[in-house]
Design an enzyme around this catalytic site. Sequence first.
Site, PDB file in Angstrom:
ATOM      1  N   TYR A 170       0.849  -1.205   0.000  1.00  0.00           N
ATOM      2  CA  TYR A 170       0.000   0.000   0.000  1.00  0.00           C
ATOM      3  C   TYR A 170       0.888   1.261   0.000  1.00  0.00           C
ATOM      4  O   TYR A 170       0.523   2.294  -0.558  1.00  0.00           O
ATOM      5  CB  TYR A 170      -0.993  -0.016   1.174  1.00  0.00           C
ATOM      6  CG  TYR A 170      -2.197   0.863   0.929  1.00  0.00           C
ATOM      7  CD1 TYR A 170      -3.001   0.670  -0.186  1.00  0.00           C
ATOM      8  CD2 TYR A 170      -2.518   1.895   1.797  1.00  0.00           C
ATOM      9  CE1 TYR A 170      -4.100   1.480  -0.434  1.00  0.00           C
ATOM     10  CE2 TYR A 170      -3.618   2.706   1.567  1.00  0.00           C
ATOM     11  CZ  TYR A 170      -4.399   2.499   0.447  1.00  0.00           C
ATOM     12  OH  TYR A 170      -5.485   3.307   0.208  1.00  0.00           O
ATOM     13  N   LYS A 173      -3.221   8.453   2.528  1.00  0.00           N
ATOM     14  CA  LYS A 173      -4.478   8.276   3.291  1.00  0.00           C
ATOM     15  C   LYS A 173      -4.342   8.867   4.701  1.00  0.00           C
ATOM     16  O   LYS A 173      -5.322   9.383   5.257  1.00  0.00           O
ATOM     17  CB  LYS A 173      -4.872   6.799   3.373  1.00  0.00           C
ATOM     18  CG  LYS A 173      -5.369   6.201   2.049  1.00  0.00           C
ATOM     19  CD  LYS A 173      -6.619   6.868   1.518  1.00  0.00           C
ATOM     20  CE  LYS A 173      -7.263   6.072   0.395  1.00  0.00           C
ATOM     21  NZ  LYS A 173      -8.315   6.822  -0.312  1.00  0.00           N
TER      22      LYS A 173
HETATM   23  P1  NAD Z   1     -12.174   3.084  -8.497  1.00  0.00           P
HETATM   24  O1  NAD Z   1     -10.955   2.866  -9.335  1.00  0.00           O
HETATM   25  O2  NAD Z   1     -13.452   2.657  -9.034  1.00  0.00           O
HETATM   26  O3  NAD Z   1     -12.275   4.604  -8.031  1.00  0.00           O
HETATM   27  C1  NAD Z   1     -11.181   5.477  -7.987  1.00  0.00           C
HETATM   28  C2  NAD Z   1     -11.629   6.738  -8.681  1.00  0.00           C
HETATM   29  O4  NAD Z   1     -10.636   7.765  -8.576  1.00  0.00           O
HETATM   30  C3  NAD Z   1     -11.896   6.539 -10.188  1.00  0.00           C
HETATM   31  O5  NAD Z   1     -13.207   6.885 -10.492  1.00  0.00           O
HETATM   32  C4  NAD Z   1     -10.916   7.476 -10.841  1.00  0.00           C
HETATM   33  O6  NAD Z   1     -11.417   8.061 -12.026  1.00  0.00           O
HETATM   34  C5  NAD Z   1     -10.774   8.530  -9.751  1.00  0.00           C
HETATM   35  N1  NAD Z   1      -9.622   9.409  -9.963  1.00  0.00           N
HETATM   36  C6  NAD Z   1      -8.311   9.070 -10.012  1.00  0.00           C
HETATM   37  N2  NAD Z   1      -7.579  10.171 -10.322  1.00  0.00           N
HETATM   38  C7  NAD Z   1      -8.462  11.203 -10.472  1.00  0.00           C
HETATM   39  C8  NAD Z   1      -8.334  12.581 -10.815  1.00  0.00           C
HETATM   40  N3  NAD Z   1      -7.144  13.126 -11.084  1.00  0.00           N
HETATM   41  N4  NAD Z   1      -9.450  13.343 -10.872  1.00  0.00           N
HETATM   42  C9  NAD Z   1     -10.676  12.810 -10.621  1.00  0.00           C
HETATM   43  N5  NAD Z   1     -10.858  11.520 -10.302  1.00  0.00           N
HETATM   44  C10 NAD Z   1      -9.762  10.726 -10.236  1.00  0.00           C
HETATM   45  O7  NAD Z   1     -11.826   2.316  -7.123  1.00  0.00           O
HETATM   46  P2  NAD Z   1     -12.557   2.365  -5.694  1.00  0.00           P
HETATM   47  O8  NAD Z   1     -12.057   1.165  -4.981  1.00  0.00           O
HETATM   48  O9  NAD Z   1     -13.999   2.572  -5.863  1.00  0.00           O
HETATM   49  O10 NAD Z   1     -11.879   3.646  -5.002  1.00  0.00           O
HETATM   50  C11 NAD Z   1     -12.626   4.720  -4.486  1.00  0.00           C
HETATM   51  C12 NAD Z   1     -12.062   5.172  -3.143  1.00  0.00           C
HETATM   52  O11 NAD Z   1     -12.242   4.133  -2.182  1.00  0.00           O
HETATM   53  C13 NAD Z   1     -10.576   5.484  -3.165  1.00  0.00           C
HETATM   54  O12 NAD Z   1     -10.321   6.615  -2.353  1.00  0.00           O
HETATM   55  C14 NAD Z   1      -9.984   4.255  -2.515  1.00  0.00           C
HETATM   56  O13 NAD Z   1      -8.745   4.538  -1.901  1.00  0.00           O
HETATM   57  C15 NAD Z   1     -11.050   3.962  -1.492  1.00  0.00           C
HETATM   58  N6  NAD Z   1     -10.997   2.615  -0.890  1.00  0.00           N
HETATM   59  C16 NAD Z   1     -11.071   1.508  -1.683  1.00  0.00           C
HETATM   60  C17 NAD Z   1     -11.010   0.245  -1.094  1.00  0.00           C
HETATM   61  C18 NAD Z   1     -11.042  -1.015  -1.930  1.00  0.00           C
HETATM   62  O14 NAD Z   1     -10.617  -2.070  -1.432  1.00  0.00           O
HETATM   63  N7  NAD Z   1     -11.542  -0.968  -3.155  1.00  0.00           N
HETATM   64  C19 NAD Z   1     -10.898   0.121   0.304  1.00  0.00           C
HETATM   65  C20 NAD Z   1     -10.856   1.282   1.072  1.00  0.00           C
HETATM   66  C21 NAD Z   1     -10.904   2.522   0.476  1.00  0.00           C
HETATM   67  C1  IMJ Z   2      -3.860  -1.015  -3.139  1.00  0.00           C
HETATM   68  C2  IMJ Z   2      -2.488  -1.290  -3.202  1.00  0.00           C
HETATM   69  C3  IMJ Z   2      -1.905  -2.238  -2.379  1.00  0.00           C
HETATM   70  C4  IMJ Z   2      -2.656  -2.925  -1.460  1.00  0.00           C
HETATM   71  C5  IMJ Z   2      -4.012  -2.659  -1.396  1.00  0.00           C
HETATM   72  C6  IMJ Z   2      -4.631  -1.708  -2.233  1.00  0.00           C
HETATM   73  N1  IMJ Z   2      -5.004  -3.167  -0.595  1.00  0.00           N
HETATM   74  C7  IMJ Z   2      -6.191  -2.578  -0.897  1.00  0.00           C
HETATM   75  C8  IMJ Z   2      -6.007  -1.662  -1.939  1.00  0.00           C
HETATM   76  C9  IMJ Z   2      -4.771  -4.217   0.398  1.00  0.00           C
HETATM   77  C10 IMJ Z   2      -7.471  -2.861  -0.207  1.00  0.00           C
HETATM   78  C11 IMJ Z   2      -7.062  -0.813  -2.608  1.00  0.00           C
HETATM   79  N2  IMJ Z   2      -7.123   0.535  -2.006  1.00  0.00           N
HETATM   80  C12 IMJ Z   2      -7.597   0.635  -0.641  1.00  0.00           C
HETATM   81  C13 IMJ Z   2      -6.739   1.705  -2.683  1.00  0.00           C
HETATM   82  O1  IMJ Z   2      -6.829   2.766  -2.086  1.00  0.00           O
HETATM   83  C14 IMJ Z   2      -6.183   1.649  -4.037  1.00  0.00           C
HETATM   84  C15 IMJ Z   2      -5.608   2.738  -4.599  1.00  0.00           C
HETATM   85  C16 IMJ Z   2      -4.928   2.752  -5.871  1.00  0.00           C
HETATM   86  C17 IMJ Z   2      -4.867   1.661  -6.734  1.00  0.00           C
HETATM   87  C18 IMJ Z   2      -4.172   1.776  -7.936  1.00  0.00           C
HETATM   88  C19 IMJ Z   2      -4.037   0.623  -8.895  1.00  0.00           C
HETATM   89  C20 IMJ Z   2      -3.747   1.076 -10.318  1.00  0.00           C
HETATM   90  C21 IMJ Z   2      -2.829   2.257 -10.396  1.00  0.00           C
HETATM   91  N3  IMJ Z   2      -2.814   3.170  -9.385  1.00  0.00           N
HETATM   92  C22 IMJ Z   2      -3.533   2.999  -8.219  1.00  0.00           C
HETATM   93  N4  IMJ Z   2      -3.599   4.035  -7.372  1.00  0.00           N
HETATM   94  C23 IMJ Z   2      -4.280   3.920  -6.220  1.00  0.00           C
HETATM   95  O2  IMJ Z   2      -2.135   2.429 -11.421  1.00  0.00           O
END
Ligand code: NAD
Ligand code: IMJ
Length: 256
Positions: A156, A163
């Site tokens: 991460y 974050k």
């Molecule tokens: P996702 O890829 O669907 O959403 C990420 C979004 O960020 C996308 O819509 C992308 O277009 C947008 N984004 C990136 N750069 C941008 C920019 N310059 N301007 C505007 N938008 C931009 O994935 P997700 O999992 O739905 O992620 C949404 C949020 O949830 C993130 O903050 C992520 O860290 C958080 N989150 C995800 C998880 C998980 O396991 N999926 C867990 C905890 C928190």
């Molecule tokens: C992301 C990376 C490593 C470990 C991770 C994650 N775990 C989880 C996530 C354990 C749950 C997903 N997460 C919480 C995120 O916030 C992801 C952010 C993200 C993911 C990508 C993948 C593709 C890329 N850039 C990214 N930037 C942010 O090119």
Amino acid sequence: MSNLLEGKTALVLGVANKWSLAYSIADAFRREGARVLLTYQGERQQATVEALGAELGAARVLACDVTQDQELERLVETLRAEDDRLDAVVHSIAFANKEDLTRPFVETSRSGFLLAHEVSAYSLVSVARATAPLMAGGGSIITLTYLGATRVITNYNVMGVAKAALESAMRYLAGELGATGIRVNAISAGPIKTASARAIKEFSSVLDFVAQRAPLRRNTEPAEVADAAVFLASDLGRGVTGNILFVDAGFQIVGL
Ligand code: NAD
Ligand code: IMJ
């Protein structure tokens, strides 16, 4: 549920596809009677997000790349011109360079560090500044965070540091904007297989690990995150600000 967001307008940033947490949140907001406005990141996403917006019954689909100040300004001008007010804003945006999520953290470049912080943390501040004037009399700003802000999670890396900045920014914004009735909170979601997670190698083993150890012995579903966002956006959440609400099947309490 029953119209918890009736009469409210919500701006949801971060829908890229139907797996996006922002999509589930927009869907739940519509179910609860909200008028929903969506944004997309760039021309590449425009058609997809417009189609998803039509499916959801979104009132508007607008451009907003958070690295482009003019796009945020234009978004606010468009809403102001239509006399739109906002009651809720959902910030569901994160990005780091892929190599910064695979190489050792100590190798993080200055530019990769700054990019992750600009998109994933500073954008909450700029979005709050731009939208707060549209929330006259109060509103609810919600961001999405992850346990990696405070614990070391393999790979991460720079996203964890971003974050941590996001969570702190959330508290400072809550401290300032509370005077105008605007609440600011974060939802810390457990791992969910979205596009941002799918790209991570061995993500399935992360899901299995969590499902074995979380108190609820399962993973988190997008709809659970969305329902928590409904609570925070609704009047039920009126006493809650500056908080991190863990929607993670209880995983964050587990020690040994
Ligand atoms: P996702 O890829 O669907 O959403 C990420 C979004 O960020 C996308 O819509 C992308 O277009 C947008 N984004 C990136 N750069 C941008 C920019 N310059 N301007 C505007 N938008 C931009 O994935 P997700 O999992 O739905 O992620 C949404 C949020 O949830 C993130 O903050 C992520 O860290 C958080 N989150 C995800 C998880 C998980 O396991 N999926 C867990 C905890 C928190
Ligand atoms: C992301 C990376 C490593 C470990 C991770 C994650 N775990 C989880 C996530 C354990 C749950 C997903 N997460 C919480 C995120 O916030 C992801 C952010 C993200 C993911 C990508 C993948 C593709 C890329 N850039 C990214 N930037 C942010 O090119």
